[in-house]
Design an enzyme around this catalytic site. Sequence first.
Site, PDB file in Angstrom:
ATOM      1  N   GLU A 157     -32.545  16.064-100.133  1.00 41.25           N
ATOM      2  CA  GLU A 157     -31.803  17.311 -99.969  1.00 41.25           C
ATOM      3  C   GLU A 157     -30.367  17.006 -99.545  1.00 41.25           C
ATOM      4  O   GLU A 157     -30.117  16.016 -98.853  1.00 41.25           O
ATOM      5  CB  GLU A 157     -32.455  18.191 -98.887  1.00 41.25           C
ATOM      6  CG  GLU A 157     -33.900  18.519 -99.152  1.00 41.25           C
ATOM      7  CD  GLU A 157     -34.607  19.110 -97.942  1.00 41.25           C
ATOM      8  OE1 GLU A 157     -35.795  19.437 -98.062  1.00 41.25           O
ATOM      9  OE2 GLU A 157     -33.968  19.232 -96.870  1.00 41.25           O
ATOM     10  N   CYS A 196       9.588  29.328 -82.576  1.00 41.85           N
ATOM     11  CA  CYS A 196      10.959  29.821 -82.673  1.00 41.85           C
ATOM     12  C   CYS A 196      10.935  31.269 -82.188  1.00 41.85           C
ATOM     13  O   CYS A 196      10.239  32.108 -82.784  1.00 41.85           O
ATOM     14  CB  CYS A 196      11.462  29.750 -84.110  1.00 41.85           C
ATOM     15  SG  CYS A 196      13.031  30.624 -84.350  1.00 41.85           S
ATOM     16  N   LYS A 249     -25.659   9.146 -94.180  1.00 41.83           N
ATOM     17  CA  LYS A 249     -24.356   9.779 -93.970  1.00 41.83           C
ATOM     18  C   LYS A 249     -23.292   9.081 -94.823  1.00 41.83           C
ATOM     19  O   LYS A 249     -23.183   7.853 -94.801  1.00 41.83           O
ATOM     20  CB  LYS A 249     -23.959   9.697 -92.486  1.00 41.83           C
ATOM     21  CG  LYS A 249     -24.907  10.421 -91.537  1.00 41.83           C
ATOM     22  CD  LYS A 249     -24.681  11.911 -91.542  1.00 41.83           C
ATOM     23  CE  LYS A 249     -23.376  12.302 -90.912  1.00 41.83           C
ATOM     24  NZ  LYS A 249     -23.427  12.365 -89.446  1.00 41.83           N
ATOM     25  N   LYS A 295     -27.228  17.233 -97.284  1.00 47.13           N
ATOM     26  CA  LYS A 295     -27.089  17.427 -95.834  1.00 47.13           C
ATOM     27  C   LYS A 295     -25.851  18.300 -95.602  1.00 47.13           C
ATOM     28  O   LYS A 295     -24.719  17.832 -95.641  1.00 47.13           O
ATOM     29  CB  LYS A 295     -26.948  16.082 -95.121  1.00 47.13           C
ATOM     30  CG  LYS A 295     -26.955  16.203 -93.604  1.00 47.13           C
ATOM     31  CD  LYS A 295     -26.905  14.819 -92.943  1.00 47.13           C
ATOM     32  CE  LYS A 295     -26.993  14.945 -91.430  1.00 47.13           C
ATOM     33  NZ  LYS A 295     -25.894  15.730 -90.874  1.00 47.13           N
ATOM     34  N   CYS A 299      15.151  34.866 -88.041  1.00 46.90           N
ATOM     35  CA  CYS A 299      14.747  33.598 -88.663  1.00 46.90           C
ATOM     36  C   CYS A 299      14.137  33.906 -90.028  1.00 46.90           C
ATOM     37  O   CYS A 299      13.107  34.584 -90.108  1.00 46.90           O
ATOM     38  CB  CYS A 299      13.726  32.902 -87.757  1.00 46.90           C
ATOM     39  SG  CYS A 299      13.226  31.265 -88.350  1.00 46.90           S
ATOM     40  N   CYS A 314      16.632  28.330 -88.491  1.00 46.27           N
ATOM     41  CA  CYS A 314      17.709  29.174 -87.964  1.00 46.27           C
ATOM     42  C   CYS A 314      18.489  28.523 -86.828  1.00 46.27           C
ATOM     43  O   CYS A 314      19.496  29.079 -86.363  1.00 46.27           O
ATOM     44  CB  CYS A 314      17.169  30.526 -87.513  1.00 46.27           C
ATOM     45  SG  CYS A 314      16.132  30.437 -86.026  1.00 46.27           S
ATOM     46  N   TYR A 331     -34.376  25.299 -95.509  1.00 45.36           N
ATOM     47  CA  TYR A 331     -34.919  24.029 -95.999  1.00 45.36           C
ATOM     48  C   TYR A 331     -36.209  23.557 -95.332  1.00 45.36           C
ATOM     49  O   TYR A 331     -36.703  22.486 -95.659  1.00 45.36           O
ATOM     50  CB  TYR A 331     -33.863  22.920 -95.887  1.00 45.36           C
ATOM     51  CG  TYR A 331     -33.200  22.780 -94.533  1.00 45.36           C
ATOM     52  CD1 TYR A 331     -33.910  22.397 -93.399  1.00 45.36           C
ATOM     53  CD2 TYR A 331     -31.838  23.028 -94.404  1.00 45.36           C
ATOM     54  CE1 TYR A 331     -33.298  22.262 -92.175  1.00 45.36           C
ATOM     55  CE2 TYR A 331     -31.209  22.897 -93.171  1.00 45.36           C
ATOM     56  CZ  TYR A 331     -31.941  22.506 -92.061  1.00 45.36           C
ATOM     57  OH  TYR A 331     -31.333  22.380 -90.849  1.00 45.36           O
ATOM     58  N   ASP A 342     -22.968  20.507 -93.942  1.00 39.97           N
ATOM     59  CA  ASP A 342     -22.157  20.357 -92.735  1.00 39.97           C
ATOM     60  C   ASP A 342     -21.951  21.738 -92.131  1.00 39.97           C
ATOM     61  O   ASP A 342     -20.935  22.398 -92.340  1.00 39.97           O
ATOM     62  CB  ASP A 342     -20.808  19.713 -93.086  1.00 39.97           C
ATOM     63  CG  ASP A 342     -20.086  19.210 -91.846  1.00 39.97           C
ATOM     64  OD1 ASP A 342     -20.723  19.137 -90.782  1.00 39.97           O
ATOM     65  OD2 ASP A 342     -18.897  18.887 -91.949  1.00 39.97           O
ATOM     66  N   CYS A 352      14.982  25.082 -84.146  1.00 41.62           N
ATOM     67  CA  CYS A 352      14.272  25.603 -85.320  1.00 41.62           C
ATOM     68  C   CYS A 352      14.927  25.061 -86.582  1.00 41.62           C
ATOM     69  O   CYS A 352      16.149  25.181 -86.756  1.00 41.62           O
ATOM     70  CB  CYS A 352      14.302  27.128 -85.326  1.00 41.62           C
ATOM     71  SG  CYS A 352      13.597  27.851 -86.830  1.00 41.62           S
TER      72      CYS A 352
END
Length: 671
Positions: free
Chosen positions: A113, A424, A312, A115, A430, A409, A225, A117, A406
């Site tokens: 099967e 900023c 894994k 795996k 900006c 700006c 499962y 995450d 920034c």
Amino acid sequence: MSISDIKSRIDALTAELNQHNYNYYVLAQPTITDFEFDQKLKELEQLEKDNPELQDPYSPTQRVGGEITKEFKTVKHKWAMLSLGNTYNEQDLRDFDDRIKKAIGDDFQYVCELKFDGLSISLTYENGKLLRAVTRGDGTQGDDVTTNVKTIKRIPHHVKADDYPDTFEIRGEVFMHRAAFERLNTERINNGEVPYANPRNFASGTLKLRDSAEVARRPLDCFLYFLYTDKRLFRTHWESLQAVSKWGFHVCEHNRLCHTIDDVIEFIHYWENERYKLGYDIDGIVIKVNSYAQQEELGFTAKSPRWAISYKYKAQEVETELKLVTYQVGRTGAVTPVANLKPVLLAGTTVKRATLHNANEMERLDLHEGDTVFVEKGGEIIPKITSVNTLKRKEGSAKIVYPELCPECGSNLIRKEGEAAFYCPNDEACPPQIVGKIQHFCSRRAMNIDGIGNETIELLYRKNLIEHISDLYVLYQKPDQLRELKRFGEKSISNMLEGIEKSKQMPFEKVLFGLGIRYVGETVARKLTIHFKDIDSLMSASYDELIAADEIGGRIAESIQLYFQDQRHIDQISRLRDSGLQFSRQEQEIIFSSDKLAGKTFVISGVFEQYSRDELSSMIEMNGGKILSGISGKLNYLLAGDNMGPSKLEKANKLKIPIISDEDLLKMLND
């Protein structure tokens, strides 16, 4: 319409809306507008209301959430949720196979099967009805997250079959598709919230939210499962997977029955590359002995079953050259560093850029100009730099330093205590913040203005036609300037102006969300409008008054106060109000069904199985009753559900206030 015609219409709407939900939440490719979807959903709701015996337990109308969970109850697992032994190499798998053969001989099969995450979940069903959903926790006990799990569209509330046992438990993995993760994470960034690192973290964080209505808006999925029953129904794990799939559970179609360890290794090799074509993340393959009798014979160690193991995959990592670090300024002013790389193939895609997250991460990496860096794309959707190959560092290369100004700006950047990102503060001047704010205001989740996309907004800004969101509502005064824009014909202009005009009818909560106040997302905006009713009350609210509102914390309160202290924001709201936008909550007029509860007052507390708290409130008010905010001597009834706060219960008992259930309420109405 005949009953047959009604059932056909309900079935057709259910199938269509479920598909649209999948297109929107999973594929991130909607095929109809929100308005069209809402109209179809309302039609289905009415048909189900008029014909409750025809309602499908999988109906989209049953997946809206709405319950508030004050705390998650701890539940002991009937069967421990053990972890699996892990390996990263083929020799360990062959050693595992040898141990199995020594114990039970050569006559056995494996089930392989993917795996996933995600987040492990245990679902308990009684008489075909979902009774409880519990997280893994420490393996012996976990959190009861039933209310949240019921919002997941792939998990049935009722089993559609007739051959299931009276009681059973089924295990699975809750996860989020990549497309949905990217869309929702972008929204978090735009709202000034910290993005999640990967879909697993997002799924885990979502499942532990206290507001199931918010959970329902975050599209989770689930693969099942493993089946547990008191009395064994099947000889093999493979047979049980086929059965639960027929019962209506979402079982991964990529499972495979293998006869030898070589078949297993072939399966592992295949998915090492093919996994990148999936719409969700996997980090390996789970291998289980198929026969239940042989599983029992093999038994368990203290931590894991001897009949299963997981392989894994190593996170893919490549080496490439750092060309340049650039800085992106988001709608909320957050400045994010981005590594521009020499293009390199990683996990099936060509990577040219990688996130550097924030100044702290840059300092940790100790980046220098022209560095050779290691880039990984494991559980992360966006590639990230994990380390620097200092052996290849060019002599005399300068260290890359996070800017103090920034990049757009020139304003001095600020960083609040306890936060990782620099911001900023020049939000009204900006350029990327201005454009981002207007794009957010016009977006589907906010004001939903048709006929004006992100590129159009950028063009209007470059041509000095808009600089603030309020400028949208005077564009109709500039027809000649609009006609001068390239690829902007009469039809486009007409559609845009019509969409802007229609947006004036959007409710207060959408307008408030559209303003783009930092930390004020959709849910927070809705809570604020319910509590304060209009913009004037919100603007004048003190810190204590703000945090008294439902689920409004100190950080949000400070952000709201800071926003309204800026006279430029007040001026914008004034202009928007003059343009006709909604800055007060329109309370729905209650149509009384009866006066059976006239003169009676109620407080609702806890979580209810059959109805949401909003539905119960509406039910009471439509029959002449009144909802109070707190318990006092004036209260007639405390309507109590599960997980009710102990302080309310104690106070009600002290004042000798009758405590009733939702069933008691129905009896009062049906009496």
